[in-house]
Design an enzyme around this catalytic site. Structure first.
Site, short mmCIF file in Angstrom:
data_model
loop_
_atom_site.label_atom_id
_atom_site.label_comp_id
_atom_site.label_asym_id
_atom_site.label_seq_id
_atom_site.Cartn_x
_atom_site.Cartn_y
_atom_site.Cartn_z
N TYR A 275 12.78 -38.22 52.07
CA TYR A 275 11.64 -38.67 51.29
C TYR A 275 10.73 -37.34 51.14
O TYR A 275 10.04 -37.34 50.06
CB TYR A 275 11.05 -39.82 52.12
CG TYR A 275 11.76 -41.15 51.85
CD1 TYR A 275 11.55 -41.73 50.53
CD2 TYR A 275 12.22 -41.52 53.10
CE1 TYR A 275 12.51 -42.76 50.46
CE2 TYR A 275 13.07 -42.85 52.88
CZ TYR A 275 13.12 -43.44 51.69
OH TYR A 275 13.95 -44.48 51.56
N ASP B 230 16.91 -26.00 46.59
CA ASP B 230 17.22 -24.59 45.66
C ASP B 230 18.26 -23.82 45.95
O ASP B 230 18.76 -23.05 44.91
CB ASP B 230 15.68 -24.13 45.41
CG ASP B 230 14.91 -24.80 44.48
OD1 ASP B 230 15.39 -25.28 43.59
OD2 ASP B 230 13.61 -24.68 44.89
N ASP C 263 -2.39 -22.26 45.78
CA ASP C 263 -2.01 -22.92 47.14
C ASP C 263 -2.38 -22.11 48.29
O ASP C 263 -2.20 -20.94 48.38
CB ASP C 263 -0.90 -23.16 47.47
CG ASP C 263 -0.13 -24.34 46.38
OD1 ASP C 263 -1.02 -25.08 45.73
OD2 ASP C 263 1.02 -24.40 46.53
N ILE C 264 -3.39 -22.59 49.26
CA ILE C 264 -3.70 -21.76 50.41
C ILE C 264 -2.46 -21.26 51.17
O ILE C 264 -2.27 -20.19 51.62
CB ILE C 264 -4.71 -22.36 51.52
CG1 ILE C 264 -5.84 -22.78 50.82
CG2 ILE C 264 -4.83 -21.85 52.75
CD1 ILE C 264 -6.90 -23.67 51.46
N CYS D 194 31.16 -37.74 55.15
CA CYS D 194 30.63 -37.53 56.65
C CYS D 194 30.38 -39.02 57.19
O CYS D 194 31.14 -39.54 57.23
CB CYS D 194 29.46 -36.74 56.59
SG CYS D 194 28.99 -36.09 58.22
N GLY E 208 29.82 -41.51 55.46
CA GLY E 208 30.71 -42.44 54.51
C GLY E 208 32.18 -42.44 55.08
O GLY E 208 32.76 -43.44 55.46
N GLN F 38 32.97 -41.92 58.42
CA GLN F 38 32.70 -42.48 59.64
C GLN F 38 32.68 -43.99 59.62
O GLN F 38 33.25 -44.91 60.20
CB GLN F 38 31.60 -42.10 60.47
CG GLN F 38 31.58 -40.76 60.90
CD GLN F 38 30.17 -40.09 61.45
OE1 GLN F 38 29.21 -40.80 61.39
NE2 GLN F 38 30.38 -38.68 61.77
N GLU G 118 26.32 -43.82 67.38
CA GLU G 118 25.11 -43.45 66.95
C GLU G 118 24.30 -44.79 66.55
O GLU G 118 23.13 -44.80 66.74
CB GLU G 118 25.32 -42.56 65.45
CG GLU G 118 24.13 -42.37 64.90
CD GLU G 118 23.95 -41.59 63.40
OE1 GLU G 118 25.09 -41.26 63.09
OE2 GLU G 118 23.09 -41.21 63.15
N HIS H 285 31.25 -31.80 54.17
CA HIS H 285 30.41 -32.16 53.09
C HIS H 285 31.04 -31.25 51.80
O HIS H 285 30.62 -30.06 51.29
CB HIS H 285 28.89 -31.51 53.08
CG HIS H 285 28.27 -32.42 54.22
ND1 HIS H 285 27.47 -33.66 53.60
CD2 HIS H 285 28.19 -32.65 55.47
CE1 HIS H 285 27.11 -34.17 54.64
NE2 HIS H 285 27.25 -33.61 55.80
N GLU I 103 30.36 -31.33 48.64
CA GLU I 103 29.61 -31.31 47.66
C GLU I 103 28.79 -29.98 47.68
O GLU I 103 28.24 -29.52 46.60
CB GLU I 103 28.72 -32.45 47.71
CG GLU I 103 27.49 -32.41 48.78
CD GLU I 103 28.06 -33.17 50.01
OE1 GLU I 103 29.23 -33.33 50.10
OE2 GLU I 103 27.28 -33.64 50.66
N1 GLN Z 1 25.09 -39.43 61.20
C1 GLN Z 1 26.32 -39.04 61.41
C2 GLN Z 1 26.43 -37.69 62.51
O1 GLN Z 1 25.78 -37.27 62.99
C3 GLN Z 1 26.52 -38.44 60.05
C4 GLN Z 1 25.92 -37.37 59.49
C5 GLN Z 1 26.03 -36.96 58.04
O2 GLN Z 1 26.69 -38.04 57.11
N2 GLN Z 1 25.72 -35.61 57.68
O3 GLN Z 1 27.77 -37.48 62.76
#
Ligand code: GLN
Length: 545
Positions: free
Chosen positions: A56, A73, A150-151, A383, A385, A387, A407, A509, A511
């Site tokens: 956020y 970036d 910006d300071i 990731c 997803g 799990q 987790e 990942h 992406e």
């Molecule tokens: N929370 C999960 C973990 O730590 C997946 C992390 C994620 O999706 N980048 O393994």
């Protein structure tokens, strides 16, 4: 080129003008002229890195090959230039101060008073030049985060001032500003630009080139006016008009002469025009799709534009590669449940379940996966997803009621996703995960092997939890197969579902590695599977009619 040249990109008037895209475009243009280029971001916040920042606050956290958790970036830099970045490409005020304070505690300053100038600014300059020395680059492009005035970004601007003084013509400052259109007056206004250049001048920095974000074309007269008030030549006032796609920006900037102007300022002769043929081909395919697909992105940050930046851009690349328009439908995972899944996910040709941390929205993700699995809808789990796909299969196929990741449920009877032994000893936050590139071996005969066309791949990671190998045999017998393995640590990296048209979960990942020049094979294949699914649906409808 004998000496590295430094390009600084500053921003004025407003945030979110697209300094990252301008920096990435400059890097693309110079690279296509045959120069070696690296792009760096200096972030003014005091966090050491964005790894601990809530999406956020700061959008996506981008992960580099060497496992740095960085500003999003850097993703643009890689996607545009196809040059990997590293830890050294993202510097924060937190890192600078931490380094200086550590040196002070170790007595390195020999009793001196440690001050912003010269100690902090020296450390900033060292980090900029380090990049040049390490990679032997022709150009180092440094984007300064924040807005002038910006300071918190003052020490960075001061470092730029010093470097220009010391290196003279080897430095060029590109200042990005906004030229707003006032509808009531029917005019574009240059005053905010004049003021932001004045603010830069107060810090002793005269910009060489002014790039003006605008929604309407700038007239020659207006460019002359900006030039006159801001001490630059009219050819150094570059129009940057709102574009249909961020990928248009390098071409627009070339047409406006930005790369030429930069080369002129640093006195580099280059007769070679940038080779943008592949880029143009990509844009052509992007803008002339032959078909359309709808893909659901199921996650908990869907109301945030930047939270899944790299996933969205990967879909843009994969869409172009398939000459298909990919409509990404954002599905808030907290709103999906057993009774509304069919309605919420209706009409989707593919479902991607997003990465993430924490319990919020987990059950909705699991429900969406069950829907994709039972209805033969192409599924990609990234990731978390992946799990969740393992948890879902455990609960609904293997009958392990309450199966979960530790987790989310420390006391589950079926900890099918669990923390790695080596992670258990770590207590601090930030940089304590399995981060960066790790090798993975693919099983011959699997779908992923056909997709990657190779046995050995390397992908980037950011997680603490893993598939629990104690359950592997059970899963494989029932049809969820481990088709990608990290052999050194014996970790399951990819699962695939037998008998499903396209169901793949990856612990890494993908992406983060998709670029315009190299669309990620998994995204490309996933979009292709969604196209097949959509034509299947259409022909079934046709038959019914
Ligand atoms: N929370 C999960 C973990 O730590 C997946 C992390 C994620 O999706 N980048 O393994």
């Amino acid at each position: 080129m004998s000496k590295t040249k430094y390009i600084f990109v500053t921003g004025g008037v407003s945030s979110s003008l697209g300094k990252g895209i301008i920096s990435a475009s400059i890097s693309k243009l110079l690279k296509s002229r045959g120069f070696s280029v690296t792009t760096q971001k200096l972030d003014p916040y005091i966090n050491i890195d964005p790894g601990t920042l809530n999406p956020y606050e700061h959008g996506e956290c981008y992960v580099t090959e060497d496992g740095a958790e960085t500003d999003l970036d850097l993703g643009h830099y890689e996607r545009f230039s196809n040059v990997p970045t590293s830890q050294a490409n993202n510097i924060t005020t937190g890192i600078i101060y931490q380094t200086v304070i550590t040196k002070e505690r170790e007595g390195e300053y020999l009793g001196e008073t440690v001050q912003v100038i010269p100690h902090i600014t020296d450390e900033i300059k060292y980090r900029i030049m380090l990049l040049a020395n390490r990679g032997n680059y022709d150009f180092v492009i440094t984007e300064i985060g924040g807005t002038v005035g910006d300071i918190e970004s003052l020490p960075y601007i001061e470092a730029v001032r010093q470097m220009r003084w010391e290196l003279g013509k080897d430095c060029v400052v590109v200042h990005l500003t906004l030229v707003p259109y006032l509808a009531a007056a029917g005019e574009l206004k240059t005053k905010p630009t004049q003021h932001s250049v004045k603010t830069l001048l107060e810090s002793g920095v005269q910009p060489d080139i002014i790039v003006c974000r605008t929604e309407k074309h700038l007239s020659e007269n207006l460019k002359k006016k900006i030039a006159l008030f801001c001490n630059v030549s009219p050819t150094s006032v570059i129009e940057c008009i709102d574009a249909e796609s961020i990928y248009d920006v390098p071409l627009l900037m070339h047409e406006e002469g930005l790369d030429n102007e930069i080369l002129k300022k640093v006195k580099v002769k280059c007769n070679q025009e940038p080779d943008l043929a592949d880029w143009e081909k990509f844009l052509y395919k992007l803008k002339n799709p032959k078909c359309e697909v709808s893909i659901g992105l199921v996650g908990k940050y869907v109301e945030l534009k930047d939270a899944y930046k790299s996933i969205n851009e990967s879909f843009v690349h994969a869409g172009a590669a398939n000459q298909a328009k990919v409509n990404v439908r954002l599905v808030h995972s907290e709103t999906v449940n057993d009774s509304n899944a069919a309605e919420k996910l209706a009409g989707l040709d593919g479902i991607l379940v997003a990465p993430g941390f924490g319990h919020r929205g987990i059950e909705g993700k699991i429900t969406a996966i069950q829907y994709a699995r039972e209805n033969g809808i192409p599924f990609l789990g990234i990731c978390l997803g992946m799990q969740c796909a393992v948890v879902e299969f455990g609960r609904h196929v293997l009958g392990m009621e309450g199966a979960n990741s530790t987790e989310f449920d420390k006391t589950t009877g079926y900890p099918v996703i669990d923390m790695m032994e080596m992670q258990k000893k770590i207590s601090g936050m930030g940089g304590t995960m399995r981060l960066g590139a790790y090798p993975c071996r693919l099983k011959k005969g699997s779908k992923v092997f056909d997709i990657y066309h190779t046995e050995n791949i390397s992908e980037r990671h950011r997680h603490r939890y893993e598939f629990n190998n104690a359950y592997l045999e059970k899963y494989q017998k029932a049809g969820m197969i481990a088709v990608g393995i990290n052999e050194k640590d014996n970790l399951v990296e990819i699962v695939e579902l037998k008998g499903h048209p396209w169901f793949i979960g990856v612990q890494f990942h993908p992406e983060f590695k998709s670029t315009v020049a190299n669309t990620h094979p998994l995204f490309k294949a996933f979009v292709k599977a969604a196209i097949d699914q959509s034509s299947k649906k259409k022909s079934a409808k046709g038959k019914k009619a």
